[in-house]
Write an enzyme that holds these catalytic residues in place. Structure first.
Site, mmCIF file in Angstrom:
data_model
loop_
_atom_site.group_PDB
_atom_site.id
_atom_site.type_symbol
_atom_site.label_atom_id
_atom_site.label_comp_id
_atom_site.label_asym_id
_atom_site.label_seq_id
_atom_site.Cartn_x
_atom_site.Cartn_y
_atom_site.Cartn_z
ATOM 1 N N GLY B 13 0.933 -1.122 0.000
ATOM 2 C CA GLY B 13 0.000 0.000 0.000
ATOM 3 C C GLY B 13 0.956 1.151 0.000
ATOM 4 O O GLY B 13 1.813 1.236 0.851
ATOM 5 N N THR B 14 0.891 1.990 -0.948
ATOM 6 C CA THR B 14 2.059 2.755 -1.305
ATOM 7 C C THR B 14 1.689 4.137 -1.751
ATOM 8 O O THR B 14 0.534 4.422 -2.046
ATOM 9 C CB THR B 14 2.709 2.033 -2.500
#
Lengths: 236, 253
Positions: B13-14
């Site tokens: 999750g970036t």
């Protein structure tokens, strides 16, 4: 070329042939058998020139040996990493192996973690397994760069103990493996923080043994005799 | 008790960003890799090298994005060897036409299209969004966004990852053409830190990579040195520091 179909034995590895059947059975109401899960705590840590590994799997050691013969060079840690990564990725996470890989090669000490889906991380300290959170908390609090070998061993043992005492899936004793350039030291049962407290002085005897009812030996290969045939060499 | 779900696939999750400026590109990313609710790696490097002048920002499934970038690096290496240089226009054009049925020649585009091939052909199996950025002597700095599904979109700037949702409006307002290198990098760092402030799945440090005709520069901004935003607290070493801190001086009358 033969037209008949040949029964080729499977090449090895996992066979997923029965997956559909199992799904169908579960839908019909059959309770699936549970599998044995070994909770665990594994940690790795780089200190100065080398690293520690408290639990390792040697799945690719044979491949690495072949690679060494072929290239004529010592194996590198990233070679093992890529082999493991490819293997795990091809099973798309169904091989539930979470690994901490470490070693010392010509380029220096390396520590990597490999997750079941095939992703990898390169870190100075790492933990995996059900007790990883407990062990990581010890590392995050106490790790610093430039640890000596003894400090490193002590820290790793402390982290594993944290996993042993705080995680229900981990227990018993601490094994440590110290790897330095050209040398590995496996400290089996480095710590035994859970000794057996009450041992009966009378000793233990197990009366009910498994009975052997029948013995039958089936030779798998028939004896083959080779006879030399003396004759003329083949002519064109 | 929150279920951490440690068996979840490793996902990033970036927040990833790629921005062109006058002379090159700046790529930026956070450093959090999460397994369910647990941060598996708080200092990961999501900006991976493909060739000496092309880098890719990875998001989504960690395993998928690592495998895709490894394959593309391998193919591009062979491509460079075959060519003897970072691809000429004619050869790269033919290669691209074979792979992607496109007539515009470019070198950063070769990388982007190779990734697209893998992503698009494996779309049902791969779950990774990528931003390819680099510099070549024919087109200068270029950014290509390759979201889930395998589309390749050439853009002056691209944002991706879960944290990018919070940045669309910010970029609409803050982006401008022909920035200098310093402006572009500051923009990227500011954007990533804004996303980190709002997105739980982004965090850690901010890494940037600047690619231009002179080469590649990597920079690192530790999380506690980033600017604080609305209602963010100062970083503390330990809650015990707050408890042990002496109380305020009594007021002198």
């Amino acid at each position: 070329m033969s037209q008949s179909t040949v029964d080729v034995p499977p090449k090895g590895g996992f066979s997923f042939d029965l997956c559909k059947r199992n799904d169908m059975l579960i839908q019909k109401g059959l309770k699936a058998p549970s599998f044995l899960k070994t909770g665990t705590t594994i940690v790795g840590l780089i200190f100065k020139l080398s690293w520690f590994l408290s639990h390792c799997s040697d799945m690719v050691s044979s491949q690495l040996r072949l690679h060494r013969y072929q290239t004529g060079r010592d194996s590198r840690v990233i070679t093992a990493l890529t082999l493991l990564k490819k293997h795990l990725f091809s099973y798309q996470g169904h091989v539930s192996a979470a690994l901490v890989l470490g070693g010392v090669d010509i380029t220096g000490p390396h520590l990597h973690t490999i997750y079941p889906h095939g992703s990898t991380d390169t870190l100075p300290f790492a933990t995996m397994g059900s007790g990883s959170l407990a062990a990581m908390s010890v590392f995050e609090a106490k790790y610093k760069e430039g640890l000596t070998r003894d400090e490193g061993i002590k820290l790793v043992a402390e982290a594993i103990c944290s996993g042993i005492f705080n995680d229900l899936g981990s227990g018993s004793n601490v094994d440590i493996c110290v790897i330095t350039k050209g040398n590995k030291e496996y400290l089996r049962n480095y710590m035994e923080p859970n000794p057996r407290t009450y041992v009966s002085s009378k000793g233990y005897s197990f009366t009910k043994k498994t009975e052997v009812l029948r013995t039958k030996i089936t030779p798998l290969m028939e004896r083959v005799e080779i006879t030399e045939v003396t004759g003329e060499a083949m002519e064109e | 008790m929150m279920d951490l779900n440690l068996d979840a696939p490793h996902s990033m999750g970036t927040t990833i960003i790629g921005v062109t400026y006058n002379g090159g590109v700046v790529l930026g990313a956070d450093s959090r890799t999460s397994t369910g609710m647990y941060v598996a790696n708080r200092a990961s490097d999501k900006i991976t090298q493909l060739t000496s002048n092309v880098y890719v920002c990875r998001s989504g499934s960690a395993a998928d994005s690592q495998v895709v970038s490894d394959y593309v690096r391998y193919f591009l290496h062979q491509h460079t060897i075959h060519l003897g240089q970072p691809a000429t226009v004619k050869v790269s054009a033919n290669l691209i036409r074979m792979l992607a049925y496109n007539n515009k020649p470019a070198t950063v585009k070769v990388s982007a299209n190779l990734i697209r091939m893998l992503a698009y052909n494996n779309k049902n199996m791969l779950q990774t969004g990528l931003i390819v950025g680099g510099w070549d002597k024919y087109e200068g700095g270029k950014i290509y966004g390759i979201p889930l599904g395998g589309t390749v979109v050439e853009q002056p700037f691209a944002i991706g990852g879960s944290g990018s949702s919070y940045l669309y409006g910010f970029f609409d307002q803050a982006w401008k053409e022909n920035m200098t290198k310093e402006e572009a990098e500051q923009l990227v760092v500011k954007a990533v830190s804004l996303a980190i402030a709002r997105d739980g799945a982004s965090g850690g440090v901010v890494r940037t990579v600047i690619i231009n005709s002179e080469g590649v520069t990597r920079n690192f901004y530790p999380g506690d040195k980033l600017q604080l935003w609305h209602e963010e607290l100062e970083p503390q070493n330990s809650l015990l520091d707050i408890l042990n801190a002496a109380g305020p001086e009594p007021m002198a009358i």
